[in-house]
Design a protein around this motif. Structure first.
Motif, PDB file in Angstrom:
ATOM      1  N   GLN A   1      62.781  91.288  52.699  1.00 57.29           N
ATOM      2  CA  GLN A   1      64.069  90.925  53.290  1.00 57.29           C
ATOM      3  C   GLN A   1      64.321  89.420  53.258  1.00 57.29           C
ATOM      4  O   GLN A   1      65.444  88.977  53.472  1.00 57.29           O
ATOM      5  CB  GLN A   1      64.146  91.433  54.723  1.00 57.29           C
ATOM      6  CG  GLN A   1      64.193  92.955  54.811  1.00 57.29           C
ATOM      7  CD  GLN A   1      64.217  93.437  56.241  1.00 57.29           C
ATOM      8  OE1 GLN A   1      63.232  93.345  56.969  1.00 57.29           O
ATOM      9  NE2 GLN A   1      65.365  93.951  56.675  1.00 57.29           N
ATOM     10  N   MET A   2      63.261  88.655  53.017  1.00 60.35           N
ATOM     11  CA  MET A   2      63.400  87.213  52.808  1.00 60.35           C
ATOM     12  C   MET A   2      62.679  86.855  51.514  1.00 60.35           C
ATOM     13  O   MET A   2      61.521  87.245  51.306  1.00 60.35           O
ATOM     14  CB  MET A   2      62.799  86.410  53.969  1.00 60.35           C
ATOM     15  CG  MET A   2      63.583  86.473  55.250  1.00 60.35           C
ATOM     16  SD  MET A   2      62.873  85.368  56.520  1.00 60.35           S
ATOM     17  CE  MET A   2      64.043  85.614  57.877  1.00 60.35           C
ATOM     18  N   LEU A   3      63.365  86.115  50.652  1.00 62.08           N
ATOM     19  CA  LEU A   3      62.803  85.685  49.369  1.00 62.08           C
ATOM     20  C   LEU A   3      62.773  84.168  49.334  1.00 62.08           C
ATOM     21  O   LEU A   3      63.785  83.508  49.562  1.00 62.08           O
ATOM     22  CB  LEU A   3      63.662  86.221  48.216  1.00 62.08           C
ATOM     23  CG  LEU A   3      63.393  85.641  46.822  1.00 62.08           C
ATOM     24  CD1 LEU A   3      61.962  85.957  46.368  1.00 62.08           C
ATOM     25  CD2 LEU A   3      64.416  86.191  45.820  1.00 62.08           C
ATOM     26  N   PHE A   4      61.597  83.613  49.032  1.00 60.64           N
ATOM     27  CA  PHE A   4      61.438  82.167  48.953  1.00 60.64           C
ATOM     28  C   PHE A   4      61.086  81.779  47.520  1.00 60.64           C
ATOM     29  O   PHE A   4      60.121  82.292  46.947  1.00 60.64           O
ATOM     30  CB  PHE A   4      60.343  81.700  49.915  1.00 60.64           C
ATOM     31  CG  PHE A   4      60.636  82.038  51.349  1.00 60.64           C
ATOM     32  CD1 PHE A   4      61.590  81.341  52.066  1.00 60.64           C
ATOM     33  CD2 PHE A   4      59.968  83.089  51.978  1.00 60.64           C
ATOM     34  CE1 PHE A   4      61.885  81.661  53.381  1.00 60.64           C
ATOM     35  CE2 PHE A   4      60.246  83.417  53.296  1.00 60.64           C
ATOM     36  CZ  PHE A   4      61.213  82.708  53.998  1.00 60.64           C
ATOM     37  N   LEU A   5      61.877  80.869  46.956  1.00 60.28           N
ATOM     38  CA  LEU A   5      61.716  80.454  45.567  1.00 60.28           C
ATOM     39  C   LEU A   5      61.091  79.070  45.505  1.00 60.28           C
ATOM     40  O   LEU A   5      61.749  78.076  45.814  1.00 60.28           O
ATOM     41  CB  LEU A   5      63.073  80.441  44.855  1.00 60.28           C
ATOM     42  CG  LEU A   5      63.874  81.742  44.890  1.00 60.28           C
ATOM     43  CD1 LEU A   5      65.250  81.533  44.283  1.00 60.28           C
ATOM     44  CD2 LEU A   5      63.143  82.841  44.145  1.00 60.28           C
ATOM     45  N   GLY A   6      59.838  78.996  45.101  1.00 58.32           N
ATOM     46  CA  GLY A   6      59.151  77.718  44.981  1.00 58.32           C
ATOM     47  C   GLY A   6      59.245  77.200  43.561  1.00 58.32           C
ATOM     48  O   GLY A   6      58.233  77.012  42.884  1.00 58.32           O
ATOM     49  N   MET A   7      60.475  76.946  43.117  1.00 53.43           N
ATOM     50  CA  MET A   7      60.717  76.494  41.744  1.00 53.43           C
ATOM     51  C   MET A   7      61.581  75.240  41.770  1.00 53.43           C
ATOM     52  O   MET A   7      62.245  74.945  42.761  1.00 53.43           O
ATOM     53  CB  MET A   7      61.405  77.599  40.936  1.00 53.43           C
ATOM     54  CG  MET A   7      60.601  78.902  40.871  1.00 53.43           C
ATOM     55  SD  MET A   7      61.341  80.161  39.795  1.00 53.43           S
ATOM     56  CE  MET A   7      62.842  80.569  40.687  1.00 53.43           C
ATOM     57  N   THR A   8      61.589  74.520  40.660  1.00 51.77           N
ATOM     58  CA  THR A   8      62.368  73.289  40.576  1.00 51.77           C
ATOM     59  C   THR A   8      63.828  73.595  40.262  1.00 51.77           C
ATOM     60  O   THR A   8      64.172  74.694  39.834  1.00 51.77           O
ATOM     61  CB  THR A   8      61.804  72.373  39.479  1.00 51.77           C
ATOM     62  OG1 THR A   8      61.806  73.085  38.228  1.00 51.77           O
ATOM     63  CG2 THR A   8      60.378  71.945  39.794  1.00 51.77           C
ATOM     64  N   SER A   9      64.658  72.593  40.506  1.00 51.85           N
ATOM     65  CA  SER A   9      66.072  72.683  40.126  1.00 51.85           C
ATOM     66  C   SER A   9      66.195  72.350  38.633  1.00 51.85           C
ATOM     67  O   SER A   9      65.453  71.515  38.109  1.00 51.85           O
ATOM     68  CB  SER A   9      66.910  71.688  40.927  1.00 51.85           C
ATOM     69  OG  SER A   9      66.910  72.016  42.294  1.00 51.85           O
ATOM     70  N   PRO A  10      67.114  72.982  37.905  1.00 56.29           N
ATOM     71  CA  PRO A  10      68.115  73.938  38.405  1.00 56.29           C
ATOM     72  C   PRO A  10      67.673  75.405  38.289  1.00 56.29           C
ATOM     73  O   PRO A  10      68.468  76.296  38.524  1.00 56.29           O
ATOM     74  CB  PRO A  10      69.306  73.673  37.477  1.00 56.29           C
ATOM     75  CG  PRO A  10      68.666  73.352  36.165  1.00 56.29           C
ATOM     76  CD  PRO A  10      67.402  72.585  36.508  1.00 56.29           C
TER      77      PRO A  10
ATOM     78  N   HIS B   1      66.103  81.793  49.772  1.00 51.73           N
ATOM     79  CA  HIS B   1      65.998  80.367  50.075  1.00 51.73           C
ATOM     80  C   HIS B   1      65.139  79.675  49.016  1.00 51.73           C
ATOM     81  O   HIS B   1      63.960  79.983  48.867  1.00 51.73           O
ATOM     82  CB  HIS B   1      65.384  80.200  51.466  1.00 51.73           C
ATOM     83  CG  HIS B   1      65.163  78.780  51.886  1.00 51.73           C
ATOM     84  ND1 HIS B   1      65.873  77.711  51.383  1.00 51.73           N
ATOM     85  CD2 HIS B   1      64.295  78.240  52.792  1.00 51.73           C
ATOM     86  CE1 HIS B   1      65.454  76.591  51.942  1.00 51.73           C
ATOM     87  NE2 HIS B   1      64.494  76.887  52.798  1.00 51.73           N
ATOM     88  N   GLY B   2      65.745  78.738  48.282  1.00 51.53           N
ATOM     89  CA  GLY B   2      65.000  77.953  47.309  1.00 51.53           C
ATOM     90  C   GLY B   2      64.298  76.798  48.000  1.00 51.53           C
ATOM     91  O   GLY B   2      64.960  75.932  48.579  1.00 51.53           O
ATOM     92  N   VAL B   3      62.977  76.785  47.961  1.00 52.97           N
ATOM     93  CA  VAL B   3      62.209  75.792  48.735  1.00 52.97           C
ATOM     94  C   VAL B   3      61.552  74.730  47.860  1.00 52.97           C
ATOM     95  O   VAL B   3      60.748  73.932  48.347  1.00 52.97           O
ATOM     96  CB  VAL B   3      61.143  76.491  49.613  1.00 52.97           C
ATOM     97  CG1 VAL B   3      61.811  77.440  50.593  1.00 52.97           C
ATOM     98  CG2 VAL B   3      60.121  77.250  48.759  1.00 52.97           C
ATOM     99  N   GLY B   4      61.880  74.709  46.573  1.00 57.64           N
ATOM    100  CA  GLY B   4      61.398  73.645  45.692  1.00 57.64           C
ATOM    101  C   GLY B   4      59.894  73.510  45.668  1.00 57.64           C
ATOM    102  O   GLY B   4      59.161  74.474  45.430  1.00 57.64           O
ATOM    103  N   GLY B   5      59.406  72.286  45.964  1.00 58.60           N
ATOM    104  CA  GLY B   5      57.975  72.008  45.905  1.00 58.60           C
ATOM    105  C   GLY B   5      57.205  72.348  47.163  1.00 58.60           C
ATOM    106  O   GLY B   5      56.051  71.917  47.319  1.00 58.60           O
ATOM    107  N   SER B   6      57.801  73.148  48.047  1.00 55.74           N
ATOM    108  CA  SER B   6      57.128  73.485  49.309  1.00 55.74           C
ATOM    109  C   SER B   6      55.844  74.275  49.095  1.00 55.74           C
ATOM    110  O   SER B   6      54.902  74.156  49.884  1.00 55.74           O
ATOM    111  CB  SER B   6      58.081  74.278  50.217  1.00 55.74           C
ATOM    112  OG  SER B   6      59.205  73.515  50.565  1.00 55.74           O
TER     113      SER B   6
END
Length: 263
Positions: free
Chosen positions: A157-166, A185-190
């Motif tokens: 139910q929650m998806l976290f994307l640990g990827m760079t932009s774009p 939620h895109g969390v970048g370098g988290s």
């Protein structure tokens, strides 16, 4: 604060961290999709150069000020934002809420080794968290649909994307709904920070808006010149915006439609 604020032609949601978390939990409760976009100085500069990135971010349900410089620019440009909502802080708050409420989550991103290290640390920090699944962030564009379907099958139910932009914004725009997750939620370098691969700046540096400098000092060859160039571009962009504000995409579309109707 209510309504969106327009900054550099981008519409941002003037929410506090607590308000943002409440919106996310409401989305899970109601089963309504909520795609979150975050912007800092570098991303706002890059959005001027990358139309795909600009459209992907602007298409998110929530667009938040991830960088302190964005909050300061909002004050200068009379588009006040209540506070910085850092992507990693929102990430950790949502993990805590997910653990308490039994909300299954999915992690997508980073190298396999980094992802595995992060999962171990997350399990230690949030022992009751339901992890529906995970996958590294190295895949071809042709695999995106299959990955989205796999996330949907996991029941997350929650998806976290640990990827760079774009990459993360484009994936969210194209397949966020298809994943079936209520919160994307895109969390970048988290993921790298939680795995212990990189260190986050101390809070004193964060309050001064110097997280970028802390990162640059860790990787001067790779990030030093990039950050200096981006920050200079952001300052120039802010000065220009003070003289001539950029209309929001929504306002521009409405103006174009009105012009076409009058012809």
């Amino acid at each position: 604060m209510t309504g969106r604020q327009t900054l550099f032609g981008v519409e941002l949601d003037p929410l506090t961290m607590d308000e943002t978390v409440a919106r996310c939990l409401a989305a899970v409760r109601d089963g309504s999709p909520l795609e979150i976009g975050v912007v800092n100085a570098a991303k706002l500069v890059n959005m001027r150069r990358d139309d795909r990135l600009a459209k992907a971010v602007s298409g998110c349900d929530l667009v938040l000020a991830d960088g302190q410089a964005v909050v300061w620019a909002g004050r200068v440009l009379r588009a006040p934002l209540p506070e910085r909502v850092a992507g990693i802080d929102l990430f950790l708050r949502l993990l805590a809420e997910a653990e308490t409420s039994g909300i299954p989550v999915y992690f997508l991103g980073a190298e396999e080794e980094v992802l595995e290290r992060m999962l171990l640390r997350v399990a230690d920090r949030f022992p009751g968290l339901k992890v529906a699944g995970s996958r590294n962030g190295y895949f071809d564009d042709s695999e995106q649909a299959e990955i989205a379907d796999g996330i949907a099958r996991s029941g997350a139910q929650m998806l976290f994307l640990g990827m760079t932009s774009p990459k993360k914004e484009i994936f969210t725009a194209a397949y966020g709904t298809r994943t079936g997750a209520s919160v994307v939620h895109g969390v970048g370098g988290s993921f790298d920070i939680l795995a212990g691969v990189t260190k986050r700046a101390p809070e004193s540096w964060q309050r001064l808006g110097l997280e970028w400098l802390y990162r640059a000092l860790q990787e001067p060859r790779r990030l030093g010149r990039r950050y200096l160039t981006t920050n200079a571009s952001f300052l120039l962009m802010t000065a220009r915006e003070f003289v001539r504000p950029t209309p929001s995409a929504a306002a521009s579309s409405a103006s174009t439609a009105s012009t076409n109707r009058s012809r």
